[in-house]
Design a protein around this motif. Structure first.
Motif, PDB file in Angstrom:
ATOM      1  N   ASP A  52      41.923  53.215  35.390  1.00 32.44           N
ATOM      2  CA  ASP A  52      42.944  53.411  34.238  1.00 32.44           C
ATOM      3  C   ASP A  52      43.747  54.205  34.591  1.00 32.44           C
ATOM      4  O   ASP A  52      45.008  54.317  34.376  1.00 32.44           O
ATOM      5  N   PHE A  53      43.605  55.215  35.465  1.00 28.64           N
ATOM      6  CA  PHE A  53      44.550  56.480  35.581  1.00 28.64           C
ATOM      7  C   PHE A  53      45.424  55.900  36.599  1.00 28.64           C
ATOM      8  O   PHE A  53      46.467  56.455  36.625  1.00 28.64           O
ATOM      9  N   TYR A  54      45.272  54.798  37.480  1.00 30.10           N
ATOM     10  CA  TYR A  54      46.184  54.463  38.452  1.00 30.10           C
ATOM     11  C   TYR A  54      47.214  53.634  37.665  1.00 30.10           C
ATOM     12  O   TYR A  54      48.406  53.067  38.262  1.00 30.10           O
ATOM     13  N   ASN A  55      47.024  52.987  36.421  1.00 26.81           N
ATOM     14  CA  ASN A  55      48.221  52.269  35.677  1.00 26.81           C
ATOM     15  C   ASN A  55      48.498  51.132  36.385  1.00 26.81           C
ATOM     16  O   ASN A  55      49.652  50.581  36.294  1.00 26.81           O
ATOM     17  N   ASN A  56      47.592  50.323  37.064  1.00 25.04           N
ATOM     18  CA  ASN A  56      47.920  49.243  37.638  1.00 25.04           C
ATOM     19  C   ASN A  56      46.571  48.239  37.528  1.00 25.04           C
ATOM     20  O   ASN A  56      46.583  47.027  38.069  1.00 25.04           O
ATOM     21  N   GLU A  57      45.829  48.260  36.591  1.00 21.00           N
ATOM     22  CA  GLU A  57      44.583  47.331  36.421  1.00 21.00           C
ATOM     23  C   GLU A  57      45.250  45.968  35.757  1.00 21.00           C
ATOM     24  O   GLU A  57      44.570  44.848  36.443  1.00 21.00           O
ATOM     25  N   GLY A  58      46.445  46.081  35.308  1.00 19.15           N
ATOM     26  CA  GLY A  58      46.918  44.503  35.135  1.00 19.15           C
ATOM     27  C   GLY A  58      47.513  43.844  36.226  1.00 19.15           C
ATOM     28  O   GLY A  58      46.980  42.737  36.340  1.00 19.15           O
ATOM     29  N   ASP A  59      48.193  44.777  37.021  1.00 15.07           N
ATOM     30  CA  ASP A  59      48.612  43.990  38.326  1.00 15.07           C
ATOM     31  C   ASP A  59      47.334  43.568  39.392  1.00 15.07           C
ATOM     32  O   ASP A  59      47.544  42.630  39.804  1.00 15.07           O
ATOM     33  N   CYS A  60      46.498  44.545  39.394  1.00 16.49           N
ATOM     34  CA  CYS A  60      45.095  44.135  40.156  1.00 16.49           C
ATOM     35  C   CYS A  60      44.583  42.717  39.634  1.00 16.49           C
ATOM     36  O   CYS A  60      44.135  41.925  40.262  1.00 16.49           O
ATOM     37  N   GLY A  61      44.253  42.744  38.347  1.00 17.75           N
ATOM     38  CA  GLY A  61      43.644  41.804  37.791  1.00 17.75           C
ATOM     39  C   GLY A  61      44.331  40.247  37.880  1.00 17.75           C
ATOM     40  O   GLY A  61      43.943  39.193  38.312  1.00 17.75           O
ATOM     41  N   LYS A  62      45.680  40.386  37.705  1.00 18.35           N
ATOM     42  CA  LYS A  62      46.649  39.338  37.904  1.00 18.35           C
ATOM     43  C   LYS A  62      46.660  38.777  39.656  1.00 18.35           C
ATOM     44  O   LYS A  62      46.422  37.438  39.636  1.00 18.35           O
ATOM     45  N   ALA A  63      46.427  39.804  40.304  1.00 18.99           N
ATOM     46  CA  ALA A  63      46.363  39.329  41.748  1.00 18.99           C
ATOM     47  C   ALA A  63      45.040  38.704  42.069  1.00 18.99           C
ATOM     48  O   ALA A  63      44.922  37.682  42.732  1.00 18.99           O
ATOM     49  N   VAL A  64      43.910  39.045  41.499  1.00 20.74           N
ATOM     50  CA  VAL A  64      42.771  38.531  41.584  1.00 20.74           C
ATOM     51  C   VAL A  64      42.735  37.393  41.109  1.00 20.74           C
ATOM     52  O   VAL A  64      42.209  36.157  41.614  1.00 20.74           O
ATOM     53  N   ARG A  65      43.039  36.822  39.765  1.00 18.69           N
ATOM     54  CA  ARG A  65      43.145  35.820  39.221  1.00 18.69           C
ATOM     55  C   ARG A  65      44.080  34.779  39.906  1.00 18.69           C
ATOM     56  O   ARG A  65      43.452  33.473  40.191  1.00 18.69           O
ATOM     57  N   ASP A  66      45.105  35.195  40.383  1.00 17.33           N
ATOM     58  CA  ASP A  66      45.996  34.459  41.121  1.00 17.33           C
ATOM     59  C   ASP A  66      45.382  33.866  42.551  1.00 17.33           C
ATOM     60  O   ASP A  66      45.392  32.799  42.957  1.00 17.33           O
ATOM     61  N   PHE A  67      44.549  34.737  43.119  1.00 16.41           N
ATOM     62  CA  PHE A  67      43.935  34.470  44.526  1.00 16.41           C
ATOM     63  C   PHE A  67      42.910  33.617  43.943  1.00 16.41           C
ATOM     64  O   PHE A  67      42.679  32.372  44.952  1.00 16.41           O
ATOM     65  N   MET A  68      42.059  33.750  43.083  1.00 21.04           N
ATOM     66  CA  MET A  68      41.053  32.886  42.772  1.00 21.04           C
ATOM     67  C   MET A  68      41.665  31.304  42.470  1.00 21.04           C
ATOM     68  O   MET A  68      41.106  30.350  42.900  1.00 21.04           O
ATOM     69  N   ALA A  69      42.963  31.117  41.851  1.00 16.14           N
ATOM     70  CA  ALA A  69      43.392  30.007  41.556  1.00 16.14           C
ATOM     71  C   ALA A  69      43.893  29.409  42.791  1.00 16.14           C
ATOM     72  O   ALA A  69      43.723  28.035  42.816  1.00 16.14           O
ATOM     73  N   GLU A  70      44.437  30.048  43.669  1.00 16.71           N
ATOM     74  CA  GLU A  70      45.119  29.572  44.801  1.00 16.71           C
ATOM     75  C   GLU A  70      44.197  29.163  45.843  1.00 16.71           C
ATOM     76  O   GLU A  70      44.485  28.018  46.624  1.00 16.71           O
ATOM     77  N   THR A  71      42.779  29.690  45.900  1.00 15.55           N
ATOM     78  CA  THR A  71      42.060  29.428  46.866  1.00 15.55           C
ATOM     79  C   THR A  71      40.641  28.627  46.485  1.00 15.55           C
ATOM     80  O   THR A  71      39.832  28.251  47.270  1.00 15.55           O
ATOM     81  N   GLY A  72      40.525  28.791  45.156  1.00 13.43           N
ATOM     82  CA  GLY A  72      39.465  28.055  44.749  1.00 13.43           C
ATOM     83  C   GLY A  72      38.053  29.174  44.637  1.00 13.43           C
ATOM     84  O   GLY A  72      36.743  28.805  44.759  1.00 13.43           O
ATOM     85  N   THR A  73      38.548  30.395  45.258  1.00 12.27           N
ATOM     86  CA  THR A  73      37.350  31.293  45.221  1.00 12.27           C
ATOM     87  C   THR A  73      36.886  31.854  44.016  1.00 12.27           C
ATOM     88  O   THR A  73      37.506  31.912  42.967  1.00 12.27           O
TER      89      THR A  73
END
Length: 281
Positions: free
Chosen positions: A49-70
């Motif tokens: 939470d303190f890093y203020n980037n949970e949204g960006d991290c989550g989006k990167a994870v979701r995008d990677f899963m969608a792109e690769t089928g992971t």
């Protein structure tokens, strides 16, 4: 740990869940760095939470899963509770908000980021985290920056049900915390290492320079490998794509006993701006 380890190797936590043997830290990081890390092969993402980037991290994870089928189960997502949300009610709300910000169904590992509040608030947070595990919102719970005395407070609390699976602290050869490491091992708590490469300030140490030359690797790779062979899960971070890749390339060499001895400094020299491990209760 030996060179037979691979990028797919995991460690079983006391919670029963498996954690990758190396992770990617995103303090001062962004979604682009997380995307680079995932493409390079990291499967443990460590935010807060303190890093203020949970949204960006989550989006990167979701995008990677969608792109690769992971599948989601192949990504180990960690985030942390900041001090201003300690206490049962605020922690329960913070957990829901962290899941919503990341846009994921659950959190693999949720940590109390530091002990810098009060006993009542810390224990209230732990109660909320235990309840979140029961509800399926979190797979494993743990702490960060906890000393032995902070952990003893938790273990002796009458509301204690689920032990911490992880204690994440600054760890490297100039801050090996042997007493804390021994205590956590006795309790089945895995140590995660932040600042494992000392933010680069120890790259010029003679032992590091010698071992990097001996094995044909970078100083960062020497320190990451040291961390892994100590039984820690290192969390190197970088925003540079090539460095992200290089920091992950630590599975093709092994530090021998003499190498490890050369990195046994016996010193207490943090490189982070704080060390809450030593804070009083």
């Amino acid at each position: 740990m030996s060179a037979s380890l691979s990028l797919s190797s995991t460690i079983k936590l006391s919670s029963g869940h498996a954690i990758p043997v190396i992770g990617f830290g995103v303090y001062h990081g962004n979604g682009e760095a997380v995307a680079h890390a995932l493409r390079a092969g990291y499967r443990l993402i460590d935010t807060a939470d303190f890093y203020n980037n949970e949204g960006d991290c989550g989006k990167a994870v979701r995008d990677f899963m969608a792109e690769t089928g992971t599948p989601r189960s192949a990504i180990f997502y960690t985030t942390k509770l900041w001090n201003n949300n300690h206490g049962y009610t605020l922690t329960a709300k913070a957990i829901d908000e962290a899941i919503a910000r990341a846009g994921i169904d659950y959190i693999d590992l949720y940590l109390i980021h530091s002990p810098l509040t009060s006993s009542e608030l810390r224990l209230g947070s732990w109660k909320a985290m235990q309840d979140a595990v029961d509800a399926g919102k979190i797979k494993s719970i743990g702490v960060s920056n906890y000393g032995v005395h902070h952990l003893e407070e938790l273990f002796t609390w009458d509301g204690f049900r689920i032990p911490p699976a992880v204690n994440q602290v600054e760890l490297h050869p100039w801050l090996a915390r042997k007493d804390l490491v021994d205590y956590c091992r006795s309790k089945g708590i895995l140590m995660e290492a932040y600042c494992p490469v000392t933010r680069g300030v120890r790259f010029g140490e003679p032992a590091v320079v010698e071992l990097a030359a001996k094995h044909g690797v970078t100083p960062a790779q020497v320190l990451i490998r040291w961390s892994m062979q100590m039984g820690f899960v290192p969390l190197p971070k970088s925003n540079h794509e090539e460095r992200i890749k290089v920091n992950l390339d630590v599975f093709g060499f092994d530090l021998d006993e003499d190498d490890m001895h050369k990195l046994d400094t016996g010193k207490y020299e943090p490189v982070a701006a704080w060390d809450p491990v030593t804070a009083p209760l």
